[in-house]
Every structure is written in structure tokens, then in C-alpha cells.
Design an enzyme around this catalytic site. Structure first.
Site, PDB file in Angstrom:
ATOM      1  N   CYS A  26      -7.470  49.492  37.687  1.00 28.68           N
ATOM      2  CA  CYS A  26      -8.321  48.304  37.701  1.00 28.68           C
ATOM      3  C   CYS A  26      -7.563  47.134  37.092  1.00 28.68           C
ATOM      4  CB  CYS A  26      -9.577  48.540  36.870  1.00 28.68           C
ATOM      5  SG  CYS A  26     -10.503  49.965  37.393  1.00 28.68           S
ATOM      6  N   GLY A  60      -5.956  64.632  49.415  1.00 23.35           N
ATOM      7  CA  GLY A  60      -5.958  65.292  50.722  1.00 23.35           C
ATOM      8  C   GLY A  60      -6.165  66.786  50.721  1.00 23.35           C
ATOM      9  N   SER A 119     -13.659  61.975  41.594  1.00 24.75           N
ATOM     10  CA  SER A 119     -14.574  60.855  41.340  1.00 24.75           C
ATOM     11  C   SER A 119     -14.790  59.985  42.583  1.00 24.75           C
ATOM     12  CB  SER A 119     -14.003  60.000  40.210  1.00 24.75           C
ATOM     13  OG  SER A 119     -14.830  58.874  39.991  1.00 24.75           O
TER      14      SER A 119
HETATM   15  C1  LIG Z   1     -15.096  56.762  48.842  1.00 26.81           C
HETATM   16  C2  LIG Z   1     -14.198  56.993  47.665  1.00 26.81           C
HETATM   17  C3  LIG Z   1     -14.576  56.509  46.406  1.00 26.81           C
HETATM   18  C4  LIG Z   1     -13.752  56.709  45.296  1.00 26.81           C
HETATM   19  N1  LIG Z   1     -14.157  56.247  44.063  1.00 26.81           N
HETATM   20  C5  LIG Z   1     -13.382  56.480  42.962  1.00 26.81           C
HETATM   21  C6  LIG Z   1     -13.811  56.074  41.661  1.00 26.81           C
HETATM   22  O1  LIG Z   1     -14.894  55.509  41.478  1.00 26.81           O
HETATM   23  N2  LIG Z   1     -12.985  56.305  40.601  1.00 26.81           N
HETATM   24  C7  LIG Z   1     -11.782  56.950  40.748  1.00 26.81           C
HETATM   25  O2  LIG Z   1     -11.091  57.157  39.761  1.00 26.81           O
HETATM   26  N3  LIG Z   1     -11.364  57.371  41.975  1.00 26.81           N
HETATM   27  C8  LIG Z   1     -12.134  57.154  43.076  1.00 26.81           C
HETATM   28  N4  LIG Z   1     -11.701  57.598  44.321  1.00 26.81           N
HETATM   29  C9  LIG Z   1     -10.413  58.298  44.452  1.00 26.81           C
HETATM   30  C10 LIG Z   1     -10.615  59.813  44.559  1.00 26.81           C
HETATM   31  O3  LIG Z   1     -11.242  60.328  43.402  1.00 26.81           O
HETATM   32  C11 LIG Z   1      -9.261  60.539  44.778  1.00 26.81           C
HETATM   33  O4  LIG Z   1      -8.426  60.291  43.690  1.00 26.81           O
HETATM   34  C12 LIG Z   1      -8.561  60.113  46.052  1.00 26.81           C
HETATM   35  O5  LIG Z   1      -9.500  59.883  47.070  1.00 26.81           O
HETATM   36  C13 LIG Z   1      -7.525  61.126  46.551  1.00 26.81           C
HETATM   37  O6  LIG Z   1      -8.096  62.370  46.826  1.00 26.81           O
HETATM   38  P1  LIG Z   1      -8.613  62.830  48.290  1.00 26.81           P
HETATM   39  O7  LIG Z   1      -7.518  62.541  49.260  1.00 26.81           O
HETATM   40  O8  LIG Z   1      -8.930  64.287  48.150  1.00 26.81           O
HETATM   41  O9  LIG Z   1      -9.841  62.017  48.573  1.00 26.81           O
HETATM   42  C14 LIG Z   1     -12.526  57.406  45.453  1.00 26.81           C
HETATM   43  C15 LIG Z   1     -12.160  57.882  46.710  1.00 26.81           C
HETATM   44  C16 LIG Z   1     -12.975  57.697  47.824  1.00 26.81           C
HETATM   45  C17 LIG Z   1     -12.549  58.225  49.148  1.00 26.81           C
END
Ligand SMILES: Cc1cc2nc3c(=O)[nH]c(=O)nc-3n(C[C@H](O)[C@H](O)[C@H](O)COP(=O)(O)O)c2cc1C
Ligand SMILES: Cc1cc2nc3c(=O)[nH]c(=O)nc-3n(C[C@H](O)[C@H](O)[C@H](O)COP(=O)(O)OP(=O)(O)OC[C@H]3O[C@@H](n4cnc5c(N)ncnc54)[C@H](O)[C@@H]3O)c2cc1C
Ligand code: FES
Lengths: 315, 261
Positions: free
Chosen positions: A142, A256, A29
Site C-alpha cells: 500500500c 496460483g 486474503s
Molecule cells: C480478488 C482478490 C482480492 C485480494 N485482496 C487482498 C487483500 O485484501 N489483501 C492482501 O494482502 N491480498 C489480497 N489479494 C492477494 C491474494 O491474497 C494472493 O496473495 C494473490 O492473489 C496470489 O495468490 P493466488 O494466485 O492464489 O490468488 C487479493 C487477491 C484477489 C484475487
């Protein structure tokens, strides 16, 4: 038998909370918009699922810029949950997503129990009348405006209340997205499981901060932001493993993931499916390459069902 | 429409101490960019720096006969651009683009206001409509007035300002503009790209004038495709104020719509 024909025999489909995904790879997300943003590069039909940007009952403006800053092997974001609101999503974005042969998981949030419940209700009603929403993912990182802005996902009592209330509201499969900003993530997962969740996803971003030393100011307008990307992966894998030992419901692992090997770490540690977030920014085809890579790896290892690798960690 | 593709580096040469010209060739057929569009370029091969960086298309060549070249002018600022500067001829990089709305192509005489590196983004419109631009070009000093000969040859008139007075008038370009009849008594469209301070100054200057100003904005970007909501600017839209994505709804905005903080 050649590797290629063995690859074809590998069963990649997984069952998450009663939803049969064609493969265990989804987008996370907030990193994949509402699907259309990446549809120019990525064949959305190939994805196990698309998890859309977090939605709330009323649209949210989000934080002032700068909202992002890079960190070693990662990035901080403080988007502030900007979104178009559930009604606009259903009207303007869902019809596009319905065209694809993939599953749509809608991430949502609120700032009070009432708002979480209302969001779940509106999404469930839309799904009941027109379809197109296959599961809900509830972001509990939140603050609760009705209880001193305490973050739902870091307080077992608040978490139990909000998950129980939403569970009563919806029959859609309910995934709870856990916050890593806690001391005992296994405990949190147990509370969520006991409150009726069908699955958990983790990790959300880890709160961090970057300072501009010349200006003596934080780099982000919001002061702090959520860290994501390869930098968080070892923490995320550890947390998935702890949650795997704590609960029976399926786990969606993320944090990651850039490559097939990264995805496999999560699966071996106990995840049934994985999500790619920040990795999409670096390589828009990361999800597709991981889906192909999983088939290849499992064929090479002689494991013909991806479910058999989940939790295969030996200690 | 934009694409994700692999490109080979043809050249990555220094123009001065911290300024470089990068030329790449896409390894697959790709669409040609429009003036004011940009690309997200991979700057290295490790996870640090992790994200691609945005760069305006400076020149594109050979898209009509299959010998495609994309050129970028960039300044070494931090980790990402330093890493990019170390890439060598023959190295491959992944690229997303062309991205964004770009400038509407002028049909008649027009005014161009460039601050420093902003000239890279504006060059394609100077090239499209040669000798029709009144160019106001500001930079810190003589060395930072890059590609001066080229843009001089493409402009109808050029007015220069440098902070240290090493070329042209001493001071910032906005102060020079203040006394120019082109802003006071004219209605030619204005195209501008440069530091936020310059654009803010411009917005004060044209507040009461009936001039359309197209400005290209700059912000940190993670995805470059509209997915992360990281690169926003506040704009007026139907009587309310909303955040718009610079990478998707921009990078070019009508100056009048921008809400400065
Ligand atoms: C730009 C951005 C926006 C995000 N927005 C949300 C969100 O709206 N809701 C949510 O549950 N997680 C949100 N996340 C968290 C990601 O879904 C994910 O859990 C987190 O980034 C770890 O995974 P990654 O390292 O692969 O990015 C967001 C992450 C990023 C980088
Ligand atoms: C649409 C667009 C087009 C661009 N075109 C060009 C171009 O043609 N040539 C060029 O040299 N640069 C261009 N830039 C800016 C370029 O992307 C940044 O200079 C680069 O990303 C800096 O990366 P870094 O890691 O080297 O610097 P960092 O370590 O990230 O930052 C170094 C310094 O630069 C500042 N900075 C970094 N990125 C930005 C940004 N996006 N906006 C404002 N300040 C920033 C930081 O505040 C810091 O002071 C463009 C930016 C955008 C958004
Ligand atoms: S950089 Fe991600 S939305 Fe613009």
C-alpha cells in the site's frame, strides 16, 4: 501397511510464528471473504487457517467497477481494498469465525505508519479481550500518503519503519505479506526479518494491465490491477525459493495454487505453509482437496512429517 | 442457500448463429432455483478461460420428481461463452448455484421489460404468473428476439421493438415505453433485465413516477459467492452510497436505489 493407514500416520501440522496449524493449507486474503461466504461449501474446521479480507481502521469504499477482468490462466483485480473496517469486523464477523476449529489470521493495511500501528493495536486489543484472532498478516503493498505515495513494500526504508513500528505495538504473531513488484525479494524479506517479523507470506498480486483495443481503454476502471492465478505460479515459486535462501523465519507460499502438486512445489521450494486464493473461485473445494492430497502424496513418498518436505529442493 | 455440484450436459443446441440453449442435470440432489437467480458455470477444462461465468436460470424442470433439468440460454460473446458452446452432451461441468436474491414473485398484473438476452432471466416470472404480464421486448433485430413464440404465449400483451425495425416498432424499447400509458399512469410493478443503457433509460423514465422497478444487473464476476468483491454496483443505502455485491445482495435491485455513473 496399506496406503490409507500410512496416510493417517502422516503429520500435517506445522508451526508458523508460534501458532500450531493442523495442516499447512490456508485461504489467502481477499479471496475467501470473512469465511462465511464459502461456509456453505467448505467445512471451515478442516482448514489450517483462514486469512480474512484486508481490514483498515476505517471502512473503505473500494474502486469503481469494473474491478476484475480475466487474463490468460489468471485474472486481474482492482478491488481497491474495500472493507467494513476493523470495528465492524470484530463486532459482526469475528463471532461467526470463532465457532470453527481453525485459526484466524487477520490481514490488515493502512496508508500511513500511524494507521498501520492503530490497526494493529485495535486488533491486538480485541484479541486480548475476547480471543479469536491468532495472528496478524500485514499487507505492505500500500502507498504511504505521508511520503509521496511510495509503496511501503517496495522501499526497504519505508518497510523497515512500518514493520518496526507495528512490531512494537503487538504481541500477536506478525506475518508480513511481501509484494512481488520488486527487483530483489530476498532483500525485502531480510529487511522484514530484521525488523522483527515472525513470518513472511508471498506473493501478493503482480501489477498488470489489460486493454480493450476497440475502446482504446483499459479494461479496469482503475487502469491497472493485480494479476493472480496459475499464470503467476512460476514467479511465485521462484520468489519463495529466493526468500527461503535469504531468511530463517517461516514462509507462507501462494500464487496460483490450484492442486496438491502446485502446493507441493511451494513446500519443496521452501514454504512451510501455503495459501489458496484465486483457486477458490475456480474450485471452492480446492483447499480441502489439497489437504487430502498432501496426506496421500507424503504417504506414498514415505515422508511422515510435512515439515520434512519444506525446502527439500535439490539443485 | 447455494451449492457446489457436478452436472452432466444433456444438450447444448444452437438456436441461431450465436445463441444456444444449454440443458444440464445435476448429478446429486440439489435445490430448485427461484426466478431471477443464476448459476456460475464452468465453461471449459483448462486454465484459459479460468473463471466460471454467470448465467440466469431460464427454465428448471423436474425438481419435484427427481428428474432435475436446468436450462440456460446464452449468447456467444467471447472466450468463455465460446468455450461453453463447444461442450457436448455427456460432458460434466462443475456448477455453483442457485445464486442471488432473484425477483420477488408478482401477485397481480405486472410489466416486464426485456432487452436482448435479458429475456432469459425474466422468463421464469412470466411462467410463474401466466398471462398477467405486459411484456416490452426489445432486441437488435428479428434474429435476436429469441423464444418469441414462447414468451408471447405467456404474456397478456406484448410490445416489440427492434433497432432495425425487422419486427415491431423501429427503435429502442425505452422510446416505445415513453409513450405507453403503462408507465405514465400506472402503478404496476416493473421487472427489467437488459443492457445497462436500457436500465439507465428506464431510470430516467420513471424518475418522477411512483413505480417500483426490479432490475437485474450484470457485471463481471470471479467468485459468484460474495467473497471477492469484484461484482459491485453503487447503491443508496440509509442516506449514504455504498458498493453492493451483485452476486450476493443482487442481482435484482430496486431501480430507485441504483447510483448510475
Ligand atoms: C480478488 C482478490 C482480492 C485480494 N485482496 C487482498 C487483500 O485484501 N489483501 C492482501 O494482502 N491480498 C489480497 N489479494 C492477494 C491474494 O491474497 C494472493 O496473495 C494473490 O492473489 C496470489 O495468490 P493466488 O494466485 O492464489 O490468488 C487479493 C487477491 C484477489 C484475487
Ligand atoms: C447475473 C448474471 C446473469 C447472466 N445471465 C446470462 C444469460 O442468461 N445468458 C447470457 O447469454 N449471458 C448472461 N450473462 C452474461 C454472461 O455472463 C457473459 O456474457 C459471459 O460471462 C461472457 O463471457 P465471455 O468470456 O464469453 O466474454 P468476455 O470475453 O468476457 O466478454 C465478451 C464481451 O461481453 C462483455 N461482457 C462480458 N461479461 C459481461 C458481463 N457480466 N456484463 C456485461 N458485459 C459483459 C464484455 O465487455 C465483452 O464486450 C449474465 C451475467 C450475469 C452477471
Ligand atoms: S463475484 Fe465475487 S463478490 Fe460477486
Amino acid at each position: 501397511m496399506g496406503l490409507e493407514s500410512r496416510e493417517e500416520r502422516v503429520e500435517l501440522s506445522v508451526d508458523i510464528a508460534g501458532v500450531r496449524l493442523k495442516n499447512p493449507v490456508m485461504t489467502s486474503s481477499g479471496t475467501f471473504g470473512y469465511g462465511e461466504e464459502y461456509s456453505e461449501f467448505v467445512d471451515l474446521n478442516r482448514l489450517g487457517a483462514i486469512v480474512v479480507k484486508g481490514l483498515s481502521v476505517t471502512p473503505k469504499e473500494g474502486n469503481p467497477p469494473p474491478r476484475i477482468v480475466e487474463a490468460p490462466a489468471g485474472m486481474l483485480n482492482a478491488i481497491g481494498l474495500q472493507n467494513i473496517g476493523i470495528k465492524a469486523f470484530i463486532r459482526e464477523k469475528l463471532p461467526f469465525l470463532r465457532q470453527f476449529k481453525t485459526h484466524i489470521i487477520v490481514n490488515f493495511f493502512g496508508d500511513s505508519i500511524g494507521e498501520y500501528v492503530q490497526a494493529a493495536e485495535e486488533l491486538s486489543n480485541a484479541s486480548a479481550s475476547d480471543g479469536g484472532i491468532h495472528a496478524l498478516e500485514m499487507n505492505i503493498s500500500c502507498p504511504n500518503k505521508e511520503d509521496g505515495w511510495i509503496v511501503f513494500g517496495t522501499d526497504p526504508k519505508a518497510m523497515k519503519q512500518v514493520v518496526t513500528a507495528v512490531r512494537k505495538t503487538t504481541n500477536l504473531p506478525l506475518i508480513i505479506k511481501l509484494s512481488p513488484n520488486v527487483t530483489d525479494i530476498g532483500l525485502m524479506a531480510r529487511v522484514v526479518e530484521d525488523s522483527g517479523a515472525d513470518a513472511v507470506s508471498l506473493i501478493n498480486t503482480i501489477i498488470g494491465m489489460v486493454v480493450d483495443v476497440k475502446k482504446r481503454r483499459p479494461m479496469l476502471a482503475n487502469t491497472t490491477g493485480g494479476l493472480s492465478g496459475p499464470a503467476v505460479r512460476p514467479i511465485a515459486v521462484r520468489m519463495v525459493w529466493e526468500v527461503y535462501r535469504a531468511v530463517k523465519i517461516p514462509i507462507i507460499g501462494m500464487g496460483g495454487i490450484m492442486t496438491t502438486n502446485d502446493a507441493l512445489e511451494f513446500l519443496v521450494a521452501g514454504a512451510k505453509a501455503v495459501a489458496v486464493g484465486t483457486g477458490n473461485f475456480v474450485n471452492p473445494l480446492a483447499t480441502i482437496e489439497i489437504i487430502d492430497g498432501l496426506g496421500r502424496f507424503l504417504a506414498e513418498e514415505g515422508i511422515y512429517n510435512v515439515n520434512n518436505i519444506t525446502g527439500s529442493l535439490e539443485i | 442457500m447455494s451449492e457446489y455440484f457436478k452436472a452432466a450436459i444433456i444438450d447444448n443446441i444452437s438456436l441461431n448463429e450465436d445463441l444456444k440453449l444449454l440443458t444440464i442435470t445435476p448429478l446429486v440432489p440439489t435445490i430448485s432455483p427461484g426466478a431471477g437467480q443464476f448459476y456460475m458455470l464452468q465453461v471449459g477444462n483448462t486454465y484459459d478461460p479460468l473463471l466460471k461465468r454467470p448465467f440466469s436460470i431460464f427454465r428448471s424442470r423436474g425438481f419435484d420428481y427427481g428428474h432435475r433439468r436446468l436450462e440456460f440460454l446464452y449468447k456467444i460473446r467471447g472466450k468463455g461463452t465460446l468455450c461453453l458452446s463447444n461442450l457436448k452432451k455427456g460432458d460434466d461441468i462443475y456448477v455453483i448455484g442457485p445464486i442471488g436474491n432473484g425477483y420477488p414473485v408478482p401477485k397481480e398484473d405486472f410489466v416486464v421489460i426485456a432487452g436482448g438476452m435479458g429475456i432469459a432471466s425474466l422468463y421464469p416470472i412470466l411462467e410463474r404468473l401466466k398471462k398477467r404480464a405486459y411484456l416490452f421486448y426489445g432486441a437488435r433485430n428479428k434474429d435476436e428476439l429469441i423464444i418469441l413464440d414462447e414468451v408471447m404465449a405467456l404474456s397478456k400483451e406484448i410490445i416489440i421493438a427492434t433497432d432495425d425495425g425487422s419486427v415491431g416498432q423501429k427503435g429502442v424499447i425505452i422510446d416505445v415505453l415513453k409513450s405507453s400509458p403503462l408507465i405514465k399512469h400506472n402503478s404496476l410493478p416493473v421487472y427489467a433485465c437488459g443492457p445497462a443503457l436500457m436500465l439507465k433509460g428506464l431510470s430516467m423514465l420513471v424518475k418522477d413516477a411512483k413505480i417500483t422497478c426490479y432490475v437485474s444487473l450484470d457485471e463481471y464476476m470471479a467468485c459468484g459467492v460474495g467473497a471477492c468483491l469484484g461484482c459491485v454496483v453503487k447503491v443508496r443505502s440509509q442516506k449514504t452510497e455504498v458498493y453492493k455485491r451483485i452476486c450476493k445482495e443482487g442481482p435484482v435491485f430496486d431501480l430507485e436505489d441504483i447510483v448510475w455513473d
